[in-house]
Every structure is written in structure tokens, then in C-alpha cells.
Scaffold this motif. Structure first.
Motif, mmCIF file in Angstrom:
data_model
loop_
_atom_site.group_PDB
_atom_site.id
_atom_site.type_symbol
_atom_site.label_atom_id
_atom_site.label_comp_id
_atom_site.label_asym_id
_atom_site.label_seq_id
_atom_site.Cartn_x
_atom_site.Cartn_y
_atom_site.Cartn_z
ATOM 1 N N ALA A 252 -8.463 0.436 4.939
ATOM 2 C CA ALA A 252 -7.372 -0.227 4.229
ATOM 3 C C ALA A 252 -7.513 0.109 2.753
ATOM 4 N N THR A 253 -7.363 1.400 2.469
ATOM 5 C CA THR A 253 -7.407 1.884 1.090
ATOM 6 C C THR A 253 -5.993 1.900 0.531
ATOM 7 N N TRP A 254 -5.847 1.439 -0.705
ATOM 8 C CA TRP A 254 -4.541 1.358 -1.348
ATOM 9 C C TRP A 254 -4.493 2.346 -2.507
ATOM 10 N N TRP A 255 -3.295 2.688 -2.970
ATOM 11 C CA TRP A 255 -3.165 3.697 -4.019
ATOM 12 C C TRP A 255 -2.015 3.363 -4.970
ATOM 13 N N GLN A 256 -2.028 4.030 -6.133
ATOM 14 C CA GLN A 256 -0.983 3.884 -7.135
ATOM 15 C C GLN A 256 -0.666 5.262 -7.712
ATOM 16 N N GLY A 257 0.597 5.479 -8.053
ATOM 17 C CA GLY A 257 0.984 6.784 -8.582
ATOM 18 C C GLY A 257 2.290 6.721 -9.353
ATOM 19 N N VAL A 258 2.728 7.859 -9.820
ATOM 20 C CA VAL A 258 3.937 7.953 -10.638
ATOM 21 C C VAL A 258 4.994 8.768 -9.890
ATOM 22 N N PHE A 259 6.217 8.242 -9.889
ATOM 23 C CA PHE A 259 7.334 8.882 -9.198
ATOM 24 C C PHE A 259 8.551 8.933 -10.117
ATOM 25 N N ALA A 260 9.417 9.909 -9.872
ATOM 26 C CA ALA A 260 10.702 10.021 -10.556
ATOM 27 C C ALA A 260 11.808 9.955 -9.507
ATOM 28 N N PRO A 261 13.031 9.629 -9.915
ATOM 29 C CA PRO A 261 14.136 9.654 -8.947
ATOM 30 C C PRO A 261 14.316 11.041 -8.350
ATOM 31 N N ALA A 262 14.697 11.103 -7.086
ATOM 32 C CA ALA A 262 14.942 12.387 -6.436
ATOM 33 C C ALA A 262 16.013 13.152 -7.202
ATOM 34 N N GLY A 263 15.841 14.462 -7.284
ATOM 35 C CA GLY A 263 16.793 15.284 -8.007
ATOM 36 C C GLY A 263 16.379 15.582 -9.429
ATOM 37 N N THR A 264 15.267 15.017 -9.872
ATOM 38 C CA THR A 264 14.753 15.328 -11.207
ATOM 39 C C THR A 264 14.412 16.819 -11.266
#
Length: 327
Positions: A252-264
């Protein structure tokens, strides 16, 4: 070899295509960023997620040459912030600091989520992973995972576990442990971890899974039975994982990250990925997030997408098997 046309060198089709692709990018994308960037954080200010996000924003800003402004948008388990980010203009000036909940658990299990983590967003990369600790009231007659499982089997339904609420991360993790161990533990949902942990310390509830448990453990108000990830929590190197204690395959490992809207634009995404990697690998990051239990580790976009797919499948199956129903 470069061909010659009328005595002059002619570019190959591949070169023409590459140049054309570059020139087809909007000038704004090529010059990006030319103004501050907004990063939605789907959590309240001041918590561990916010601390991690602000460190990431700080390093990214230095790398990109423009401020990265954190905008806290908590509520509905993070889906409100994610939904707003999914609707944003895909120009690189609105990002979301996503995580296992917003980009895997909720889309896999909640009927009210109106975005697709794989189709609505483009990943720039993950920056942290973390696990929780299974902690209990110190008066309970067991001190490790084997004791927890044995007590639950000997007393079906008597042992209870507090969570931050129905469908929360520690709810799913607790249900996964019970399912894999073949035990029945009573779920007691609260409105957040804060009131839940208070009741565990006071004896009104038995156990809880927490990431921010250090102060409670140092003070002897809780005891740690095990950590839930594939690797040990660096803050508690002597606390074994659940898997190390016999529950093979438990993770039960959790994660965090950075995303942009699709189409960037791809040029923007490439710069974002480089900045996110810098944030994960910057020496200052580890020190800032250590007390929160976050472990910096850059994961590139393609691997992030595979992790989302795997996590969604796991959460969807667990919800079906255990009867967890979310609106």
C-alpha cells in the motif's frame, strides 16, 4: 547522407518533418513560461501534502525562471481540485499536484468523478512515494502484524480500525490488509484522521493507518506494528513492513506527482518533466519532506501512466470484493 537538388544540398524527409513539427508549435509554447504558473494542490494548506507541494513548486520555479504559485483546493477527497485542473486551458500555466487518491483511487471507485486520469491529464512525473504505519493503542495485547492478525482471527469483528472516512486511502489500505490476511476487522469511519487518531489514543478505537505518526510514537501514545509499503519508512528503519512480517505481496505505497491538462504542447511537457525531476532530485527536497515520511524519487511520465493503470485495477477490484460503495 544529404541529397543534392539542382547542385544544392536538400534536406531529408525526416529533417523536414522534424523542423516542421518544431515550427508548428505555437510561439507561446516555444517560449514557455513567460508568466507565473498556477499549481493546484487538492489538499488544505499546512498539511504534509501542502509542504511537499510547496517544496516542489519552489524548485520548479528556480528551474523554469517563473514563479510556481500553489493554489490549495481541498474538498471531496481531492476531486474538486482535480476536476478544476482537468477543465483548465492546456497551455502549461495551470498544473495539478496529483496523487494516488485523485489519479487512481477516486477515478476507479467513485461515481461522481467526471475526469479520466489518463485521458484528462498528461503526467510530468512523480516526485514522492510514501507509506503509512499500522499503529494501535498501546494497551492492546499484540505488538506486531502477526499478533494483530491472530487477535482478529480469535476475536472476529471485535477489533476495529479507524479511518479518515469511507473510501479514504487508509480505508482501502486497511481493507486490503484484512482481505489478504483473511480477517474481519470492524471499520470505523471518521471525518478526517485528526479525530480518528485521538480516539485511538484514548481507547475508543483500536488501530489506524497513518503517515504522520512520529510524534505519537515518540510520546508512547501509539505503538507501531508495521509499515504498509514495499520498503521500510526511512523515519522508522526498525519497523518492518507488513510484507516482511509474512503477508507476501502486500503493498500500500502511495505517490504524488505533477500533471498538466491533456493537450498541453510537447515542448512544455518536456520542460515540465525536467523541472519535476529537478525537484525530486534536489538535495534540499529530502530534508524538507523527511518528517512527513515522503521519499523523493522521480518517476517518468510513461511509468506514471502504468502505475495509474495498475492502481486503478487494484482499487476497483478491492471495492468490488469488499462492497465499498462511493458516490
Amino acid at each position: 547522407m544529404m541529397a543534392r537538388l539542382n547542385g544544392k544540398p536538400a534536406m531529408s524527409a525526416a529533417v523536414v518533418f522534424a523542423v516542421g513539427s518544431f515550427l508548428s508549435q505555437p510561439a507561446s509554447a516555444q517560449d514557455w513560461p513567460t508568466r507565473p504558473i498556477r499549481m493546484i494542490v487538492p489538499a488544505a494548506a499546512g498539511g504534509s501534502t501542502d509542504i511537499g507541494a510547496r517544496q516542489v513548486a519552489k524548485v520548479m520555479a528556480a528551474e523554469l525562471g517563473q514563479p510556481v504559485v500553489v493554489d490549495n483546493k481541498g474538498g471531496a477527497g481531492g476531486r474538486l481540485g482535480a476536476q478544476e485542473a482537468a477543465r483548465a486551458t492546456p497551455d502549461g500555466y495551470t498544473l495539478i499536484y496529483g496523487n494516488s487518491i485523485t489519479h487512481a483511487l477516486l477515478p476507479a471507485t467513485s461515481k461522481s468523478v467526471n475526469y479520466d486520469p489518463l485521458k484528462s491529464f498528461a503526467a510530468a512525473g512523480n516526485v514522492f512515494w510514501y507509506s503509512t504505519l499500522l499503529v494501535c493503542n498501546p494497551k492492546l495485547p499484540f505488538a506486531d502484524v502477526a499478533g494483530y492478525v491472530g487477535y482478529a482471527k480469535a476475536n472476529p469483528g471485535k477489533l476495529n480500525i479507524a479511518t479518515a472516512g469511507l473510501g479514504s486511502g487508509n480505508h482501502f489500505s486497511s481493507e486490503l490488509l484484512s482481505q489478504m490476511a483473511g480477517i474481519k476487522v470492524t471499520h470505523v469511519p471518521y471525518k478526517g484522521n485528526a479525530p480518528a487518531v485521538q480516539d485511538v489514543m484514548g481507547g475508543a478505537a483500536d488501530c489506524i493507518q497513518l503517515s504522520e505518526a512520529k510524534s505519537y510514537l515518540d510520546g508512547g501514545r501509539l505503538k507501531a506494528l508495521g509499515t504498509t509499503g514495499k520498503a521500510r519508512d526511512p523515519r522508522f528503519p526498525n519497523v518492518r513492513t507488513v510484507e516482511e512480517q509474512g503477508l507476501k505481496g502486500f503493498d500500500a505505497t502511495w505517490w504524488q506527482g505533477v500533471f498538466a491538462p491533456a493537450g498541453t504542447p510537447s515542448t512544455v511537457m518536456a520542460k515540465l518533466a525536467a523541472a519535476v525531476r529537478k525537484a525530486a532530485e534536489d538535495p534540499s527536497t529530502k530534508a524538507v519532506v523527511f518528517d512527513s515520511g515522503f521519499v523523493p524519487e522521480y518517476v517518468p511520465p510513461a511509468q506514471v501512466e502504468k502505475r495509474i493503470q495498475a492502481d486503478m485495477a487494484k482499487f476497483r477490484k478491492l471495492a468490488t470484493d469488499t462492497g465499498i460503495e462511493l458516490e
